[in-house]
Design an enzyme around this catalytic site. Structure first.
Site, PDB file in Angstrom:
ATOM      1  N   ALA A 246       0.856  -1.181   0.000  1.00 18.61           N
ATOM      2  CA  ALA A 246       0.000   0.000   0.000  1.00 18.61           C
ATOM      3  C   ALA A 246       0.891   1.229   0.000  1.00 18.61           C
ATOM      4  O   ALA A 246       2.037   1.189   0.460  1.00 18.61           O
ATOM      5  CB  ALA A 246      -0.896   0.000   1.231  1.00 18.61           C
ATOM      6  N   LYS A 247       0.325   2.306  -0.520  1.00 18.86           N
ATOM      7  CA  LYS A 247       1.097   3.541  -0.597  1.00 18.86           C
ATOM      8  C   LYS A 247       1.616   3.927   0.781  1.00 18.86           C
ATOM      9  O   LYS A 247       2.711   4.414   0.943  1.00 18.86           O
ATOM     10  CB  LYS A 247       0.195   4.664  -1.111  1.00 18.86           C
ATOM     11  CG  LYS A 247       0.008   4.640  -2.603  1.00 18.86           C
ATOM     12  CD  LYS A 247      -0.832   5.827  -3.001  1.00 18.86           C
ATOM     13  CE  LYS A 247      -1.820   5.405  -4.062  1.00 18.86           C
ATOM     14  NZ  LYS A 247      -2.807   6.396  -4.365  1.00 18.86           N
ATOM     15  N   ARG A 248       0.762   3.692   1.782  1.00 21.93           N
ATOM     16  CA  ARG A 248       1.157   4.148   3.121  1.00 21.93           C
ATOM     17  C   ARG A 248       2.371   3.384   3.651  1.00 21.93           C
ATOM     18  O   ARG A 248       3.023   3.806   4.578  1.00 21.93           O
ATOM     19  CB  ARG A 248      -0.019   4.040   4.099  1.00 21.93           C
ATOM     20  CG  ARG A 248      -0.488   2.637   4.319  1.00 21.93           C
ATOM     21  CD  ARG A 248      -1.591   2.562   5.362  1.00 21.93           C
ATOM     22  NE  ARG A 248      -2.053   1.189   5.454  1.00 21.93           N
ATOM     23  CZ  ARG A 248      -2.935   0.641   4.630  1.00 21.93           C
ATOM     24  NH1 ARG A 248      -3.473   1.362   3.672  1.00 21.93           N
ATOM     25  NH2 ARG A 248      -3.287  -0.617   4.759  1.00 21.93           N
TER      26      ARG A 248
END
Ligand code: GLU
Length: 282
Positions: A246-248
Site C-alpha cells: 500500500a502507498k502508506r
C-alpha cells in the site's frame, strides 16, 4: 473472437507496482492473442483528478513498454452516455434520489458494512414523489440503485473469472449503491460498466480488490442490455512481510522507480514472478 483488454486508472495519484501489474497482465493477454489493449482514463472525480497524473500514467506505460492501441479515452468526455443510461434506469423505476450525508449514513446505528463502507440503510427509498421533487430543487443528491427490484428484474446472473471460475452474482449484499454522485454526474460502477461495453472490452483485468464491484457491474449489464466480458481479478501484490502493498507502507511510485534508474524489464519480470506467471506464459 478477438480479445480486447484495457487498463483503466483513475488519475488521482501516481501509479504504483499494483497498477503496473494490472496493466502488464491486460497488455500481455491482448498481445498474446493478437488482440487490442486500450487505455482509459477514469477522470470522473472532479475534486481529485489531475492532468499531471494523466501525463504521468502515459509516461509510466511507455517506460514499461506497455503500448496501447488507439486514442486514450477519457471518461470526462463521455458524460452524456452515462446520463442517458441513468435516464433509462429512471424510466424503469430502478433508481431514486438520496439526500443523506455520509455522516448520517455512518451514524445509522444498525448500518452493516460492505466493501465500500457502511451499507446504505435505505432512508430515502421510501420518500414520496412529491417530497422528492421538492427536496431535489434545493438539496444536493446522489442517485441510488433500488437493489431489491433491480435484482428481481434481472433474475439469476453469473460471470466467469479466470482465477475464481464461474461466480454467481450476488449484488444484494452491497445495498442500494450509488450510480450518480452528488459531486459527479456518474459513479465508478455505472461509468466502468458502460465504457467496457462501449469499447468492446472482452476481458476485464484488474486487482482482486475490485472483485466485489463485479457483482454490481454484472447486474448493471443485465439491466442495460450490455454484454458480459470475461474477468481476471489478479491477486494483489504483497510486501516482504506478506501484507498487501500500500502507498502508506512507502511503496515507491513507478515515477520514483524510473527516476532511481530501475530497469523496466526487470521490474515486469519481478511482477510476473510474484504473480506466479512464468515468463513463457506472460
Ligand atoms: N479506475 C479504477 C481504479 O483506478 C479501476 C477500474 C477498473 O479496472 O475497473 O481503481
Amino acid at each position: 473472437m478477438t480479445i480486447t483488454t484495457r487498463f483503466a486508472p483513475s488519475p488521482t495519484g501516481p501509479l504504483h507496482l499494483g497498477h503496473a501489474a494490472s496493466a502488464m497482465l491486460a497488455h500481455d493477454a491482448a498481445r498474446a492473442a493478437g488482440g487490442r489493449f486500450l487505455l482509459r482514463i477514469e477522470d470522473i472525480d472532479p475534486g481529485r483528478a489531475r492532468q499531471g497524473f494523466v501525463t504521468g500514467i502515459e509516461d509510466d506505460l511507455r517506460w514499461l513498454g506497455l503500448d496501447w492501441d488507439g486514442p486514450v479515452v477519457r471518461q470526462s468526455a463521455r458524460l452524456p452516455l452515462y446520463a442517458d443510461a441513468l435516464d433509462r434506469l429512471k424510466a424503469m423505476g430502478l433508481v431514486y434520489p438520496c439526500f443523506c450525508t455520509r455522516a448520517e449514513i455512518a451514524a445509522s446505528a444498525s448500518a452493516p458494512h460492505g466493501p465500500e463502507g457502511a451499507i446504505y440503510p435505505g432512508t430515502c427509498r421510501a420518500l414520496s414523489d412529491a417530497v422528492r421533487a421538492e427536496r431535489m430543487m434545493r438539496e444536493p443528491h446522489c442517485w441510488r440503485l433500488d437493489m431489491a427490484p433491480a435484482v428481481a428484474r434481472a433474475g439469476p446472473l453469473d460471470w466467469h473469472d479466470r482465477v475464481a471460475g464461474r461466480i454467481a452474482a450476488i449484488p444484494d449484499a452491497q445495498g442500494d449503491v450509488v450510480l450518480a454522485r452528488k459531486d459527479a454526474p456518474v459513479s465508478y460502477h455505472l461509468a466502468v460498466t458502460l465504457d467496457d461495453a462501449a469499447q468492446g472490452v472482452t476481458l476485464v483485468v484488474r486487482g482482486a480488490d475490485l472483485f466485489a464491484a463485479t457483482h454490481i457491474h454484472r447486474l448493471l449489464q443485465a439491466l442495460l442490455g450490455l454484454p458480459t466480458p470475461d474477468y481476471w481479478h489478479h491477486p494483489l501484490l504483497t510486501g516482504p512481510d506478506g501484507r498487501r502493498l500500500a502507498k502508506r507502507d512507502g511503496a515507491k511510485s513507478l515515477a520514483e522507480l524510473r527516476a532511481g534508474g530501475a530497469d523496466p524489464k526487470a521490474l515486469l519480470a519481478g511482477l510476473r514472478a510474484q504473480l506466479g506467471l512464468s515468463p513463457a506464459r506472460a
